[in-house]
Design a protein around this motif. Structure first.
Motif, PDB file in Angstrom:
ATOM      1  N   ASP A 250       0.742  -1.357   0.091  1.00 16.97           N
ATOM      2  CA  ASP A 250      -0.122   0.072  -0.111  1.00 16.97           C
ATOM      3  C   ASP A 250       0.859   1.278   0.035  1.00 16.97           C
ATOM      4  OD1 ASP A 250      -2.410  -1.323  -0.060  1.00 16.97           O
ATOM      5  OD2 ASP A 250      -2.803  -1.093   1.890  1.00 16.97           O
ATOM      6  N   GLY A 251       1.799   1.291   0.785  1.00 15.23           N
ATOM      7  CA  GLY A 251       2.832   2.479   1.098  1.00 15.23           C
ATOM      8  C   GLY A 251       3.639   2.463  -0.478  1.00 15.23           C
ATOM      9  N   LEU A 252       4.023   1.484  -0.898  1.00 16.57           N
ATOM     10  CA  LEU A 252       4.599   1.472  -2.259  1.00 16.57           C
ATOM     11  C   LEU A 252       3.732   2.126  -3.393  1.00 16.57           C
ATOM     12  CD1 LEU A 252       7.110   0.767  -4.099  1.00 16.57           C
ATOM     13  CD2 LEU A 252       5.952  -1.439  -4.206  1.00 16.57           C
ATOM     14  N   GLN A 253       2.387   1.717  -3.333  1.00 16.53           N
ATOM     15  CA  GLN A 253       1.619   2.099  -4.466  1.00 16.53           C
ATOM     16  C   GLN A 253       1.214   3.674  -4.052  1.00 16.53           C
ATOM     17  OE1 GLN A 253      -0.238   0.652  -6.799  1.00 16.53           O
ATOM     18  NE2 GLN A 253      -1.218   2.487  -7.325  1.00 16.53           N
ATOM     19  N   ALA A 254       1.188   4.255  -2.871  1.00 16.20           N
ATOM     20  CA  ALA A 254       1.030   5.590  -2.855  1.00 16.20           C
ATOM     21  C   ALA A 254       2.337   6.445  -3.378  1.00 16.20           C
ATOM     22  CB  ALA A 254       0.960   5.768  -1.192  1.00 16.20           C
ATOM     23  N   THR A 255       3.329   5.746  -2.937  1.00 17.79           N
ATOM     24  CA  THR A 255       4.616   6.519  -3.367  1.00 17.79           C
ATOM     25  C   THR A 255       4.868   6.626  -5.019  1.00 17.79           C
ATOM     26  OG1 THR A 255       5.793   5.272  -1.578  1.00 17.79           O
ATOM     27  CG2 THR A 255       7.186   6.406  -2.859  1.00 17.79           C
ATOM     28  N   GLN A 256       4.325   5.511  -5.497  1.00 19.45           N
ATOM     29  CA  GLN A 256       4.515   5.135  -7.063  1.00 19.45           C
ATOM     30  C   GLN A 256       3.623   6.285  -7.811  1.00 19.45           C
ATOM     31  OE1 GLN A 256       4.329   1.442  -7.979  1.00 19.45           O
ATOM     32  NE2 GLN A 256       6.341   1.048  -7.982  1.00 19.45           N
TER      33      GLN A 256
ATOM     34  N   ASP B 139      11.365  18.084  -6.792  1.00 21.61           N
ATOM     35  CA  ASP B 139      10.356  17.414  -6.439  1.00 21.61           C
ATOM     36  C   ASP B 139      10.216  16.108  -7.100  1.00 21.61           C
ATOM     37  OD1 ASP B 139       9.354  18.786  -4.257  1.00 21.61           O
ATOM     38  OD2 ASP B 139       7.876  19.927  -5.243  1.00 21.61           O
ATOM     39  N   TYR B 140       9.969  16.071  -8.423  1.00 22.95           N
ATOM     40  CA  TYR B 140       9.989  14.857  -9.247  1.00 22.95           C
ATOM     41  C   TYR B 140      11.028  14.037  -9.100  1.00 22.95           C
ATOM     42  CZ  TYR B 140       9.601  11.901 -13.366  1.00 22.95           C
ATOM     43  OH  TYR B 140       9.519  10.850 -14.181  1.00 22.95           O
ATOM     44  N   MET B 141      12.356  14.532  -9.107  1.00 25.47           N
ATOM     45  CA  MET B 141      13.325  13.644  -9.255  1.00 25.47           C
ATOM     46  C   MET B 141      13.263  12.809  -7.682  1.00 25.47           C
ATOM     47  SD  MET B 141      14.498  13.991 -11.881  1.00 25.47           S
ATOM     48  CE  MET B 141      14.110  14.916 -13.142  1.00 25.47           C
ATOM     49  N   ILE B 142      13.175  13.576  -6.522  1.00 22.16           N
ATOM     50  CA  ILE B 142      13.039  13.146  -5.415  1.00 22.16           C
ATOM     51  C   ILE B 142      12.037  11.976  -5.250  1.00 22.16           C
ATOM     52  CG2 ILE B 142      12.697  13.422  -2.922  1.00 22.16           C
ATOM     53  CD1 ILE B 142      14.218  16.118  -3.248  1.00 22.16           C
TER      54      ILE B 142
ATOM     55  N   ALA C  76      10.313   6.173  -4.834  1.00 26.40           N
ATOM     56  CA  ALA C  76       9.560   5.111  -5.460  1.00 26.40           C
ATOM     57  C   ALA C  76      10.272   4.241  -5.938  1.00 26.40           C
ATOM     58  CB  ALA C  76       8.653   5.671  -6.762  1.00 26.40           C
ATOM     59  N   SER C  77      11.583   4.488  -6.495  1.00 28.99           N
ATOM     60  CA  SER C  77      12.660   3.149  -6.791  1.00 28.99           C
ATOM     61  C   SER C  77      12.753   2.597  -5.535  1.00 28.99           C
ATOM     62  CB  SER C  77      13.635   4.146  -7.883  1.00 28.99           C
ATOM     63  OG  SER C  77      14.833   3.156  -7.837  1.00 28.99           O
ATOM     64  N   LEU C  78      13.446   3.390  -4.846  1.00 30.62           N
ATOM     65  CA  LEU C  78      13.836   2.605  -3.422  1.00 30.62           C
ATOM     66  C   LEU C  78      12.821   1.982  -2.808  1.00 30.62           C
ATOM     67  CD1 LEU C  78      15.834   5.598  -1.986  1.00 30.62           C
ATOM     68  CD2 LEU C  78      16.729   3.327  -2.488  1.00 30.62           C
ATOM     69  N   ALA C  79      11.867   2.354  -2.544  1.00 29.98           N
ATOM     70  CA  ALA C  79      10.544   1.537  -2.111  1.00 29.98           C
ATOM     71  C   ALA C  79      10.336   0.273  -2.848  1.00 29.98           C
ATOM     72  CB  ALA C  79       9.466   2.488  -1.843  1.00 29.98           C
ATOM     73  N   THR C  80      10.307   0.410  -4.092  1.00 30.48           N
ATOM     74  CA  THR C  80       9.950  -0.601  -4.869  1.00 30.48           C
ATOM     75  C   THR C  80      11.221  -1.747  -4.669  1.00 30.48           C
ATOM     76  OG1 THR C  80       9.196   0.490  -6.726  1.00 30.48           O
ATOM     77  CG2 THR C  80       9.650  -1.607  -7.243  1.00 30.48           C
ATOM     78  N   GLN C  81      12.462  -1.403  -4.601  1.00 33.93           N
ATOM     79  CA  GLN C  81      13.527  -2.259  -4.298  1.00 33.93           C
ATOM     80  C   GLN C  81      13.464  -2.985  -2.949  1.00 33.93           C
ATOM     81  OE1 GLN C  81      17.599  -0.689  -4.776  1.00 33.93           O
ATOM     82  NE2 GLN C  81      16.986   0.675  -6.569  1.00 33.93           N
ATOM     83  N   MET C  82      13.068  -2.068  -2.097  1.00 29.68           N
ATOM     84  CA  MET C  82      12.916  -2.684  -0.632  1.00 29.68           C
ATOM     85  C   MET C  82      11.707  -3.657  -0.537  1.00 29.68           C
ATOM     86  SD  MET C  82      12.343  -0.577   2.949  1.00 29.68           S
ATOM     87  CE  MET C  82      10.549  -0.441   2.943  1.00 29.68           C
ATOM     88  N   VAL C  83      10.434  -3.398  -1.111  1.00 30.48           N
ATOM     89  CA  VAL C  83       9.514  -4.411  -1.014  1.00 30.48           C
ATOM     90  C   VAL C  83       9.689  -5.701  -1.712  1.00 30.48           C
ATOM     91  CG1 VAL C  83       7.207  -4.711  -1.492  1.00 30.48           C
ATOM     92  CG2 VAL C  83       7.714  -2.681  -0.529  1.00 30.48           C
ATOM     93  N   VAL C  84      10.510  -5.480  -3.013  1.00 31.92           N
ATOM     94  CA  VAL C  84      10.714  -6.577  -3.651  1.00 31.92           C
ATOM     95  C   VAL C  84      11.997  -7.521  -3.030  1.00 31.92           C
ATOM     96  CG1 VAL C  84      12.105  -7.645  -5.883  1.00 31.92           C
ATOM     97  CG2 VAL C  84      10.341  -5.695  -5.979  1.00 31.92           C
ATOM     98  N   THR C  85      12.742  -6.837  -2.407  1.00 30.40           N
ATOM     99  CA  THR C  85      13.856  -7.745  -1.705  1.00 30.40           C
ATOM    100  C   THR C  85      13.242  -8.406  -0.615  1.00 30.40           C
ATOM    101  OG1 THR C  85      15.326  -5.902  -2.200  1.00 30.40           O
ATOM    102  CG2 THR C  85      16.072  -7.281  -0.318  1.00 30.40           C
TER     103      THR C  85
END
Lengths: 108, 134
Positions: free
Chosen positions: A48-54, A74-77, A82-91
């Motif tokens: 859910d958190g990942l979805q919100a970030t993305q 703003d966009y770059m951060i 979002a990329s970091l959160a994806t990596q974390m959830v996938v790990t």
């Protein structure tokens, strides 16, 4: 006979993800099922958190394309996050699947 | 995500320094803006930054207000200027270009420093995630 690893297991905290993994010895009471936070709900919350970030990064990407973006950073951060959160959830997911496979390979 | 709070805190620093850069560029662009003596000169803009209390659970900085300098400026004798009064005087803003340049460097370096923090934090988070990939 006590389990040789019971002293190690008792030093683990009994809250959080590891709660349901506690090994009950013959003398101690068995862990009540569903007492802690089970892994499925942890994963669901993370997703859910990942979805919100993305979706935040998506919205900013749209603003960048339409010229409404106020701050470049703003966009770059947001995309970075979002990329970091994806990596974390996938790990975390991979680790859980690995653990499950390891248990399934256990000779009985 | 609460895990990656450093990114949000650095983003607030970036926003504050971006606003400071805006103020400095506004001051420099209006440094030669003459007005007639019965009006006030262009007022120099200052950005007032304020720390978001870390104990409140949110770190970072925010721009509290924009402060303005004196509108008195300096009165210059320019009789050919169409805005001059009957004695031949116009009003110029009292902005020191050297001071603005110093502020420009500080704002730029601050912006870059916050970007470096984001870069390092991202690399650190990725290194931590590498632990789980072994």
């Amino acid at each position: 006979m006590t389990s040789p690893i019971s002293s190690i297991m008792s030093s683990f905290p009994t809250s959080g993800v590891g709660a349901d993994m506690s090994v009950g010895t013959t003398t101690s009471t068995a862990a009540t099922p569903g007492a802690g936070t089970d892994f499925a709900s942890v994963l669901a919350t993370s997703l859910d958190g990942l979805q919100a970030t993305q979706s935040k990064a998506d919205g900013l990407a749209l603003q960048a394309a339409s010229g409404d973006l106020k701050d470049v950073h703003d966009y770059m951060i947001a995309s970075n996050e979002a990329s970091l959160a994806t990596q974390m959830v996938v790990t975390i997911k991979n680790k859980a699947v690995d653990a499950f496979n390891e248990i399934m390979r256990m000779p009985v | 995500m609460a895990v990656f709070d450093t990114l949000g805190i650095s983003a607030s620093g970036l926003l504050a320094h971006r606003k400071w850069l805006d103020a400095v560029s506004d001051n420099i662009s209006n440094i030669n803006t003459a007005t007639s003596t019965d009006k006030s000169a262009f007022k120099e803009r200052y950005i007032e930054a304020q720390a978001v209390d870390y104990g409140s659970g949110k770190g970072g900085v925010r721009v509290a207000t924009a402060q303005f300098g004196s509108g008195e400026g300096r009165v210059v004798y320019e009789p050919k200027n169409p805005l001059a009064d009957k004695d031949g005087y116009v009003r110029y803003p009292d902005i020191d270009l050297g001071d603005q340049m110093a502020q420009l460097i500080m704002a730029q370096r601050g912006y870059q420093a916050n970007l470096s923090v984001i870069d390092r934090a991202t690399k650190s988070y990725q290194a931590a995630l590498q632990l789980g990939k072994g």
